[in-house]
Design an enzyme around this catalytic site. Sequence first.
Site, PDB file in Angstrom:
ATOM      1  N   ASP B 112       5.974  61.347  26.071  1.00 48.65           N
ATOM      2  CA  ASP B 112       4.566  61.294  26.450  1.00 48.65           C
ATOM      3  C   ASP B 112       3.878  60.360  25.471  1.00 48.65           C
ATOM      4  O   ASP B 112       4.534  59.715  24.651  1.00 48.65           O
ATOM      5  CB  ASP B 112       3.942  62.708  26.372  1.00 48.65           C
ATOM      6  CG  ASP B 112       2.736  62.839  27.289  1.00 48.65           C
ATOM      7  OD1 ASP B 112       1.768  62.092  27.078  1.00 48.65           O
ATOM      8  OD2 ASP B 112       2.775  63.660  28.229  1.00 48.65           O
ATOM      9  N   SER B 176     -14.174  56.376  23.147  1.00 51.98           N
ATOM     10  CA  SER B 176     -13.027  56.458  24.039  1.00 51.98           C
ATOM     11  C   SER B 176     -12.010  55.366  23.731  1.00 51.98           C
ATOM     12  O   SER B 176     -10.809  55.623  23.617  1.00 51.98           O
ATOM     13  CB  SER B 176     -13.506  56.352  25.488  1.00 51.98           C
ATOM     14  OG  SER B 176     -12.444  56.037  26.343  1.00 51.98           O
ATOM     15  N   SER B 177     -12.496  54.137  23.574  1.00 50.40           N
ATOM     16  CA  SER B 177     -11.573  53.023  23.326  1.00 50.40           C
ATOM     17  C   SER B 177     -10.882  53.154  21.989  1.00 50.40           C
ATOM     18  O   SER B 177      -9.687  52.868  21.873  1.00 50.40           O
ATOM     19  CB  SER B 177     -12.321  51.694  23.354  1.00 50.40           C
ATOM     20  OG  SER B 177     -12.755  51.422  24.642  1.00 50.40           O
ATOM     21  N   GLU B 262     -13.338  41.237  22.590  1.00 48.34           N
ATOM     22  CA  GLU B 262     -13.354  42.034  23.822  1.00 48.34           C
ATOM     23  C   GLU B 262     -12.752  41.261  24.996  1.00 48.34           C
ATOM     24  O   GLU B 262     -11.990  41.826  25.782  1.00 48.34           O
ATOM     25  CB  GLU B 262     -14.795  42.441  24.145  1.00 48.34           C
ATOM     26  CG  GLU B 262     -15.005  43.046  25.519  1.00 48.34           C
ATOM     27  CD  GLU B 262     -14.362  44.413  25.688  1.00 48.34           C
ATOM     28  OE1 GLU B 262     -14.008  45.012  24.663  1.00 48.34           O
ATOM     29  OE2 GLU B 262     -14.217  44.857  26.840  1.00 48.34           O
ATOM     30  N   TYR B 264     -10.520  39.032  24.951  1.00 53.57           N
ATOM     31  CA  TYR B 264      -9.064  38.969  24.833  1.00 53.57           C
ATOM     32  C   TYR B 264      -8.437  40.345  25.000  1.00 53.57           C
ATOM     33  O   TYR B 264      -7.284  40.454  25.426  1.00 53.57           O
ATOM     34  CB  TYR B 264      -8.652  38.294  23.521  1.00 53.57           C
ATOM     35  CG  TYR B 264      -9.006  36.841  23.585  1.00 53.57           C
ATOM     36  CD1 TYR B 264      -8.217  35.965  24.313  1.00 53.57           C
ATOM     37  CD2 TYR B 264     -10.171  36.363  23.017  1.00 53.57           C
ATOM     38  CE1 TYR B 264      -8.572  34.649  24.450  1.00 53.57           C
ATOM     39  CE2 TYR B 264     -10.540  35.038  23.148  1.00 53.57           C
ATOM     40  CZ  TYR B 264      -9.736  34.181  23.872  1.00 53.57           C
ATOM     41  OH  TYR B 264     -10.112  32.893  24.020  1.00 53.57           O
ATOM     42  N   HIS B 309     -19.050  30.706  19.523  1.00 52.38           N
ATOM     43  CA  HIS B 309     -19.042  29.717  20.612  1.00 52.38           C
ATOM     44  C   HIS B 309     -19.910  30.189  21.786  1.00 52.38           C
ATOM     45  O   HIS B 309     -20.120  29.438  22.725  1.00 52.38           O
ATOM     46  CB  HIS B 309     -17.621  29.343  21.058  1.00 52.38           C
ATOM     47  CG  HIS B 309     -16.843  30.444  21.699  1.00 52.38           C
ATOM     48  ND1 HIS B 309     -15.490  30.544  21.574  1.00 52.38           N
ATOM     49  CD2 HIS B 309     -17.195  31.494  22.460  1.00 52.38           C
ATOM     50  CE1 HIS B 309     -15.050  31.592  22.243  1.00 52.38           C
ATOM     51  NE2 HIS B 309     -16.083  32.190  22.788  1.00 52.38           N
ATOM     52  N   THR B 335      -2.156  29.682  24.072  1.00 50.04           N
ATOM     53  CA  THR B 335      -2.221  29.989  25.495  1.00 50.04           C
ATOM     54  C   THR B 335      -1.378  29.014  26.292  1.00 50.04           C
ATOM     55  O   THR B 335      -0.762  29.384  27.295  1.00 50.04           O
ATOM     56  CB  THR B 335      -3.678  29.962  25.988  1.00 50.04           C
ATOM     57  OG1 THR B 335      -4.485  30.597  25.006  1.00 50.04           O
ATOM     58  CG2 THR B 335      -3.813  30.690  27.296  1.00 50.04           C
ATOM     59  N   LYS B 338       2.025  30.204  26.400  1.00 49.34           N
ATOM     60  CA  LYS B 338       2.241  31.275  27.375  1.00 49.34           C
ATOM     61  C   LYS B 338       2.407  30.698  28.780  1.00 49.34           C
ATOM     62  O   LYS B 338       3.353  31.018  29.500  1.00 49.34           O
ATOM     63  CB  LYS B 338       1.087  32.273  27.339  1.00 49.34           C
ATOM     64  CG  LYS B 338       0.909  32.918  25.973  1.00 49.34           C
ATOM     65  CD  LYS B 338       0.390  34.328  26.055  1.00 49.34           C
ATOM     66  CE  LYS B 338       1.376  35.291  26.622  1.00 49.34           C
ATOM     67  NZ  LYS B 338       2.282  35.872  25.642  1.00 49.34           N
TER      68      LYS B 338
HETATM   69  C1  HEA Z   1     -10.591  37.501  30.014  1.00 47.85           C
HETATM   70  C2  HEA Z   1     -11.594  36.986  29.508  1.00 47.85           C
HETATM   71  C3  HEA Z   1     -11.745  35.631  28.900  1.00 47.85           C
HETATM   72  C4  HEA Z   1     -10.801  34.753  28.439  1.00 47.85           C
HETATM   73  C5  HEA Z   1      -9.310  34.911  28.386  1.00 47.85           C
HETATM   74  C6  HEA Z   1     -11.528  33.610  27.974  1.00 47.85           C
HETATM   75  C7  HEA Z   1     -10.913  32.490  27.415  1.00 47.85           C
HETATM   76  C8  HEA Z   1     -11.594  31.428  26.846  1.00 47.85           C
HETATM   77  N1  HEA Z   1     -12.957  31.252  26.807  1.00 47.85           N
HETATM   78 FE1  HEA Z   1     -14.323  32.479  27.680  1.00 47.85          FE
HETATM   79  N2  HEA Z   1     -15.706  33.798  28.319  1.00 47.85           N
HETATM   80  C9  HEA Z   1     -15.459  35.019  28.911  1.00 47.85           C
HETATM   81  C10 HEA Z   1     -14.232  35.582  29.111  1.00 47.85           C
HETATM   82  C11 HEA Z   1     -13.025  35.004  28.727  1.00 47.85           C
HETATM   83  N3  HEA Z   1     -12.873  33.773  28.166  1.00 47.85           N
HETATM   84  C12 HEA Z   1     -16.688  35.644  29.304  1.00 47.85           C
HETATM   85  C13 HEA Z   1     -16.829  36.996  29.972  1.00 47.85           C
HETATM   86  C14 HEA Z   1     -17.702  34.775  28.939  1.00 47.85           C
HETATM   87  C15 HEA Z   1     -19.191  34.912  29.184  1.00 47.85           C
HETATM   88  C16 HEA Z   1     -19.841  35.929  28.353  1.00 47.85           C
HETATM   89  C17 HEA Z   1     -21.293  36.015  28.731  1.00 47.85           C
HETATM   90  O1  HEA Z   1     -22.074  35.215  28.193  1.00 47.85           O
HETATM   91  O2  HEA Z   1     -21.652  36.862  29.571  1.00 47.85           O
HETATM   92  C18 HEA Z   1     -17.048  33.637  28.304  1.00 47.85           C
HETATM   93  C19 HEA Z   1     -17.745  32.558  27.770  1.00 47.85           C
HETATM   94  C20 HEA Z   1     -17.140  31.541  27.054  1.00 47.85           C
HETATM   95  C21 HEA Z   1     -17.859  30.587  26.280  1.00 47.85           C
HETATM   96  C22 HEA Z   1     -19.373  30.549  26.047  1.00 47.85           C
HETATM   97  C23 HEA Z   1     -20.045  29.787  27.109  1.00 47.85           C
HETATM   98  C24 HEA Z   1     -21.510  29.803  26.963  1.00 47.85           C
HETATM   99  O3  HEA Z   1     -22.112  30.864  27.125  1.00 47.85           O
HETATM  100  O4  HEA Z   1     -22.060  28.746  26.694  1.00 47.85           O
HETATM  101  C25 HEA Z   1     -16.933  29.728  25.728  1.00 47.85           C
HETATM  102  C26 HEA Z   1     -17.256  28.582  24.839  1.00 47.85           C
HETATM  103  O5  HEA Z   1     -16.505  28.145  24.095  1.00 47.85           O
HETATM  104  C27 HEA Z   1     -15.638  30.185  26.167  1.00 47.85           C
HETATM  105  C28 HEA Z   1     -14.434  29.598  25.827  1.00 47.85           C
HETATM  106  C29 HEA Z   1     -13.194  30.129  26.133  1.00 47.85           C
HETATM  107  C30 HEA Z   1     -11.926  29.491  25.730  1.00 47.85           C
HETATM  108  C31 HEA Z   1     -11.759  28.194  24.991  1.00 47.85           C
HETATM  109  C32 HEA Z   1     -10.942  30.333  26.170  1.00 47.85           C
HETATM  110  C33 HEA Z   1      -9.468  30.134  25.937  1.00 47.85           C
HETATM  111  O6  HEA Z   1      -8.868  31.309  25.463  1.00 47.85           O
HETATM  112  C34 HEA Z   1      -8.767  29.679  27.171  1.00 47.85           C
HETATM  113  C35 HEA Z   1      -7.361  29.205  26.888  1.00 47.85           C
HETATM  114  C36 HEA Z   1      -6.585  28.862  28.128  1.00 47.85           C
HETATM  115  C37 HEA Z   1      -6.308  27.633  28.582  1.00 47.85           C
HETATM  116  C38 HEA Z   1      -6.827  26.425  27.878  1.00 47.85           C
HETATM  117  C39 HEA Z   1      -5.544  27.412  29.843  1.00 47.85           C
HETATM  118  C40 HEA Z   1      -4.067  27.349  29.694  1.00 47.85           C
HETATM  119  C41 HEA Z   1      -3.599  26.298  28.775  1.00 47.85           C
HETATM  120  C42 HEA Z   1      -2.893  25.212  29.161  1.00 47.85           C
HETATM  121  C43 HEA Z   1      -2.454  24.996  30.554  1.00 47.85           C
HETATM  122  C44 HEA Z   1      -2.501  24.285  28.102  1.00 47.85           C
HETATM  123  C45 HEA Z   1      -3.090  22.941  28.085  1.00 47.85           C
HETATM  124  C46 HEA Z   1      -4.556  22.926  27.834  1.00 47.85           C
HETATM  125  C47 HEA Z   1      -5.204  22.005  27.134  1.00 47.85           C
HETATM  126  C48 HEA Z   1      -4.528  20.966  26.340  1.00 47.85           C
HETATM  127  C49 HEA Z   1      -6.692  21.990  27.156  1.00 47.85           C
HETATM  128  N4  HEA Z   1     -15.796  31.284  26.966  1.00 47.85           N
HETATM  129 CU   LIG Z   2     -15.754  34.029  23.704  1.00 46.63          CU
END
Ligand code: HEA
Ligand SMILES: [Cu+2]
Lengths: 373, 548, 286
Positions: B112, B176-177, B262, B264, B309, B335, B338
Site C-alpha cells: 500500500d 493536502s498536497s 507548480e 512542472y 519570467h 526537455t 525527453k
Molecule cells: C504544464 C505546464 C507548463 C509547462 C510544462 C510550461 C513550460 C514552459 N513555459 Fe509556461 N506557462 C504555464 C504552464 C507551463 N509552462 C502556464 C499555466 C502559464 C501561464 C500562467 C498565468 O499567467 O496564468 C505559463 C506562462 C509562461 C510564461 C509567462 C508568459 C507571460 O505571462 O508573459 C513563460 C515565459 O517565459 C513560459 C515559458 C515556458 C517555457 C520556456 C517552458 C519550457 O519548459 C518548455 C520546454 C519545452 C520545449 C521547448 C519543447 C520541446 C523541446 C524541443 C523539441 C527541443 C528543441 C527546442 C528548442 C531548441 C527551442 N510559460
Molecule cells: Cu513559468
Amino acid sequence: MSESDGPSPAAAPALADGLLHWNLPRGVTSTSQQVYAMHMMVTWVSALVAIVVFAAVLWTVVRYRRSRGAVPAGFSGHLGLEVIWTLVPALVLIGMAIPTTRVLLDINRSGSAAVTVRVTGSQWKWHYAYPDLGIGFYSNLKDDSREASRKGSNRSPQTVPHYLSDVDRPLVLPTGLDVRLQIASDDVIHSWWVPELGFKRDAIPGFINLMDFVIDSPGIYRGQCAELCGVGHAYMPIVVQAVAPDAFKTWALAEQQRQAALRSESAARPWTMAEALTQGQATYEAICAACHQKDGQGLPGAFPALKGSKVVAGPIAEHIRLVVHGSPKNPVMRAFGKEMDDRQLAGLITYERNAWGNNTGDLATPEQVEAAR
Amino acid sequence: MSEANGRTVMGPAPAGASHGRPRGLWGWLVTTNHKDIGTLYLVLSLVMLFAGGLLALLIRAELFQPGLQLMQPELYNSMVTMHGLTMIFLVIMPALVGLANWQIPLMIGAPDMALPRINNWSFWLLPFAALLLWGGLLLPRGGPDAGWTFYAPLSSTFGPPSMDFMIFAIHLMGVSSVMGAINIVATIVNLRAPGMRLIAMPLFVWTWLITAFLLLLAMPVLAGVATMVLTDRHFGTSFFNAAGGGDPVLFQHVFWFFGHPEVYIMILPAFGVVSEIIPAFSRKPLFGRESMILAVVAIAFLSAIVWAHHMFTVGMPVSGQLFFMYATVVIAIPTAIKVFNWIATMWQGSLSFETPMLWAIGFVCLFTVGGLSGVMLANVPADYQYQDTYFVVAHLHYVLVTGSLFAIVAAIYFWLPKWTGHRYDERLGKLHFWLSAVSVNLAFFPMHFAGLAGMPRRVPDYALQLADFNLVSSIGAFVFGLAQLVFLWVVVQTIRGGEPAGSRPWDGARGLEWTLPSPPPYHSFATPPSLEVVMAEGPTDHGTAAQT
Amino acid sequence: MSEVPYYVPPPSPWPPLTALGLALMLGGLAHVLHQGHWLPMAAGALILIYAIVRWFGAVIGETQAGVYNAQADRTFRIGMAWFIFSEVLFFAGFFGALFYLREFSVPWLGGYGAKGAAHLLWPDFVSQWPLLEMPRSADFRVPRAAMGPMGIPAINTAILLLSGLTVTLALWALKRDARRPLTAWLVATIALGATFIALQVHEYLYAYQELGLTLRSGVYGSTFFMLTGFHGLHVTLGVIMLLAILGRVLKGHFTPREHFGFEAVALYWHFVDVVWLGLYLFVYWI
Ligand code: HEA
Ligand SMILES: [Cu+2]
Ligand code: HEA
Ligand code: CUA
C-alpha cells in the site's frame, strides 16, 4: 495599421481591420521594430523545430508500424545521439540569446526626455498629465462602445467605429522626440500597452515604471489595459495620437490656454445652479461614469446606481463626506477629495443630486466641500 | 537508501488489513486503501473536469461574438478565476495524485502507500476545499475574481468576501498536497520491493519522486503568500501596500516562486506516463533511461530559479530580466532530451496504435507546440508584447490540456484494464482521441493569433478584428467538450463490465503491475514480488538492475 | 522491535473527521471575518482537536501493541523530516518577503535603486530600516521605536538554545534508559518553552502598549509580527507536543530502541530553535 488622422469610415471597420491582424504590428518606434524582429526570429525557429519534431514522429509512425511487419530493434540508448540532441538545441538557444540580449539592453537604455507624461491607471480609465506643461486630463472609453457592449443592448458592436478601442480624449505625443512615460496607478495594477509602440509596462500602485521611446511617424495608435484590474478591465482602451513636433506644440499651447481659461473663467463666475451642473456633468462623465455609468444606473451587483440612491437623496453633508473621503467599506469608492478641488467636487455633487430624475434641487457649494475636508 | 530494502522482511497479509473496506459510502469515507483512495482522487478529478470545463464553455460562449451576451464582466472574471483554480488544483493535480496512488504501490511491489491514513486525509481535504472555493459564488459580490494568480492589491484591498474562502481553500489544498507528497516520498524511498534499486524504478515512479520534492518546495510558499493576502485584507499588514513600505510586486515574486514549480508539478508525472506508454506500444525499451531521469532532475532544479519570467513587464532591473530569461530557456535543453528520446524509443520499434499510444503520440507533438510557445514567451523583448495576451492562454492550454490532460487520459486508457479487469471499447477510445485531437487545435491554435492581434487575457468583450479567431476557438472548444462525454461513457462502461483484460492486456508492457491479476487484489503486494520477477520486469538495458 | 510485516492500518474515521474539522474551522474563520457567527469555527476547532487526539491515540495504541516494524519506523522518520522541510519553506516565504522589502521596495520608495522613480510619488519619504515612518504614515500606527536585540529577545535566545540542549539530554537519557533524568530534562524543556512563550507575550504587550508597534505599523510591524508570530505559534505547538510526550513518558512509553514519537518531537523542537536563530539575526539584530 496606423491610419491617417481624420474621420474614419464607420462602414465595415471589421473587414478593414480584420485582414491585417494576424501578427504583431511592426510598429512605429525603434523598440517595436526590434521587438518585432525578435518575435519573428523566435517564431521561425519554433516553426523549424516543430517541423523537425513532427517529421520525425511522422516517419516513425509510418515506417515502424507493427501492421507493416516492423520488428523491434533491441537498442535502448546511444550516447552520441543524445549528446547531439543536447548540444544542437543548446546552440540554437545560444544563437537566439545573443541578439536578444543586445536588443534587451538597447530597449531598456534610458536617456534624457524631451516630453514627460505621467500616465496613471485608475479603475477604469487612464489619466495623462504633462508635468512640464501643466496639462492633465482623463481618457475614457467612448460611450458608443460602452453602450453596444452592454448585455442586452440593442446596438450592435459592428456598428461602432473602433469598437472598444476609442476614447474621448487621446494621449497626444510628438513624433521624433524622446518621450518618457512615468507609469503609475491609483488603485490596482494596470498595464499600459500599445502594440505599435512595442511594449507594455505595468502600472503599479505606489511605484513608477518608466518607458522611453521615440515615435517615428504620425498616426493614431491603439491599445488597451493588459492586466486584469477588475470589472472594467476590458473597457480601458488607450489611444495615442502622434503628431509632428510643431503640431504638438500648438496643441499643448491651446490645451494650456483652454484649461487655464476654464479654471479662471469658472472661478470668476458666480456659483449658480447652472454653473454647477455644467461643471459637474463634465467631471462626472470624465471620472465617475466609468463605474456608476453615464445614466447613473450603475452596474447591478458591482456598482450602486446613483439614480434614486439613498446617499444622493439623503443629507447633503453625508453625500459630500462620502465623495471627499471615500467609502470605508468599499475601496473602489476612493477618496476623491485628494484629486479634485472644491469647485469641481461641489459641481459634481450638485450634478449627482439633480440628474436622472434625482431632482433634489440641492446646490452644493465649494464652501461646504471645504468644510468637509 | 537502497540498502534499506534488503533488510526488510515482509510477511503474509498485514494484520489489521485482512478485511476490505466497509461497504457503502462510509467505506469510501474511512478507507485507507491506496486503490480506493486513488479511485476517489480520479473520480473527484473527473467530476471537477466537467465542472471546470463547464465554466470554460461558458467563457467560450460569452466570447463567441463581440458584446456581452451571457454575463456581466464581474461574473466573467469569477468564471475565469474559478476555471483556472479548478482545473489546476482540482483536476490536474488530483488526477496525477490519483494515478500515483493507484500505480506507485503496484509498480514498486508495495502492499500500500506508506502512510495510509495520511493518504485518506490528503484526499478528503480536497472536497472540502472545493466546497469553500465554489461556495464563494453564492456570496455577496460573487466568487473570487482576481484570476487564478490572485494578484494583490486586486485580491487584497479590492477583493470580494469570497476571496477569504478561496484563501482558506488554497490552504486546505496546500496541506493536502504536502501530505500527499510526503506520503509519496516515503513510499518510494522506503517500500520498494527488495531488489528494486532506485535507478531501476519505472519512469513514472521517478517523475513522481521528483514531483513530490517540488510540491514540498512550492506549496508551503503558496500558503505563505495566501496568508499575507489574508492579513493585508483583515489585519492591517502592508506587505503589498506601498503606503506602508510594501510592494504589490512582492506578491508576484512569492506567488511565482510557487507558481512556476507548480506548472512542472503538473507536467513531470505526465512525462512519466508517456515514458511508460511509448515503450509498451513500441515494444522496445525506453531510449536513454538515465538521461531521461537526469533530465527530469534538471528540469525540477531549474524550475525553482525561473519564476520571474512571468513578470517581465513589472519593471524589473535589466540584469534580473536577463537572468530569468537565460535560466528559462535552458529548460528547453533537458526537455529536448525527453522529446527526442521518446521519438528514439519509437524509432525502429514495432508500433501499434491502441488508444493510449494515440494519446501519448498526441502528447509528444502538441506538448512540443506548447513548449515552443514557452520558449517564445521566454524571449523578453517579445514577451513585452505577448505578456497577458491570448498568446499566453494558447501556451498554457497547449502545455496543460494537450500536455498534462492528454497524458492523464492516456494513463487512464493504459491502466483502466488493469484497474477494472475489463477492456474498454477500442473503437470509442479512438473516436474520443481523434475528435479531441482535432477540436483541441481548433480551440487553442487560433488563440496564438488572437494574442498577436492584440487580444488581452481575462476580458469578456473584445474589439471586432478579433471576432473570427474567437468564433473558431469557441466552436473548437464546444466540440472538445462534447468529445469528453465520449470519454465519460467509455470509462463508465468499462467499470461496469467488458471483455476480461487478463493480467497483461498490452503485450509490450513491462512492470510489476502487470504481474498481478486484473483487477489486482485489495492489498496489492501483500507479499513482495520475488527478486526474479523484479528483475524480469525491470529495465534490462545497461545492466543497472542486474548487478544486485 | 518486532519483525512483523509492514503495517497497513484498517479503515479509520479520524482522517476524514480531521479534514472536516480543519475545513469547518477555516471556513468558519472566513465567516467570522465577515461578521458571521463564531459557532461554526469553534465547532470546527473542537472536531479537529477531537479527531487529532483520537487519531494520535490510535497510533500510540498501535505502537504500544508493537505492530510497527523497522521499516514503518523509517517511514515515520522520512515523513517527519520532509514535513519539517516543508515548514522551513513556509518560513522561507516570509523571510524572503522581509528580504525583498528591506533590500528593494523600501529603498525604491525612498528614491534609491533601479525603481527609485517611485520617490516622485512619496517626496517626503525617507528610506530606512527599521521602517518607523511609512510613505503614508497617516494610514498606519506609527511606532515610537523599533524592537532592539537586547533584553527579552536575547534572553529568549538563550532560553531556546538551552531548551535545545535539555531536550537532547532527555533523548540521551532515554537512550540510556535512565527514566528519572529523562523526565527531569523533559520537564525542564517544557518549562523553558513555556517561559519563552510568556516572555514573548510580554514583549508583544510592550510593543503594542508602550512602543505602539503593531501589525498596522507598516512593513516593519507586518514582518516583525508575522515572523515572530508564526514562530511563536510553532513554539506553542511544540510545547503541546512535548506535554503529550511527557504524558507518555510518565505512562512508561518509549524504550531505548523504540521512540520515534520522542525523536520526532525533539527534531521539531530543534527546527523551532533554528528558525528562531534566523529570526533573531534578521528581525531583531541586523
Ligand atoms: C504544464 C505546464 C507548463 C509547462 C510544462 C510550461 C513550460 C514552459 N513555459 Fe509556461 N506557462 C504555464 C504552464 C507551463 N509552462 C502556464 C499555466 C502559464 C501561464 C500562467 C498565468 O499567467 O496564468 C505559463 C506562462 C509562461 C510564461 C509567462 C508568459 C507571460 O505571462 O508573459 C513563460 C515565459 O517565459 C513560459 C515559458 C515556458 C517555457 C520556456 C517552458 C519550457 O519548459 C518548455 C520546454 C519545452 C520545449 C521547448 C519543447 C520541446 C523541446 C524541443 C523539441 C527541443 C528543441 C527546442 C528548442 C531548441 C527551442 N510559460
Ligand atoms: Cu513559468
Ligand atoms: C489544466 C488546466 C486547464 C484545462 C484542462 C483547461 C481547459 C479549457 N480551457 Fe482553460 N485555463 C486554464 C487551465 C485549463 N483550461 C488556466 C490556468 C487559465 C488561466 C486562468 C486565469 O486567467 O486566471 C485558463 C483560462 C482559459 C481561458 C482564458 C480566459 C480569459 O483569459 O479570459 C479560456 C478561454 O477560452 C479557456 C478555455 C478553456 C477551454 C475551452 C478548455 C477545454 O479544454 C474544456 C473542455 C470542456 C470540458 C472537458 C467539459 C465538458 C463539459 C460538458 C460537455 C458539459 C457537460 C456538463 C455537465 C455534465 C455538468 N481557459
Ligand atoms: Cu486596467 Cu486592466
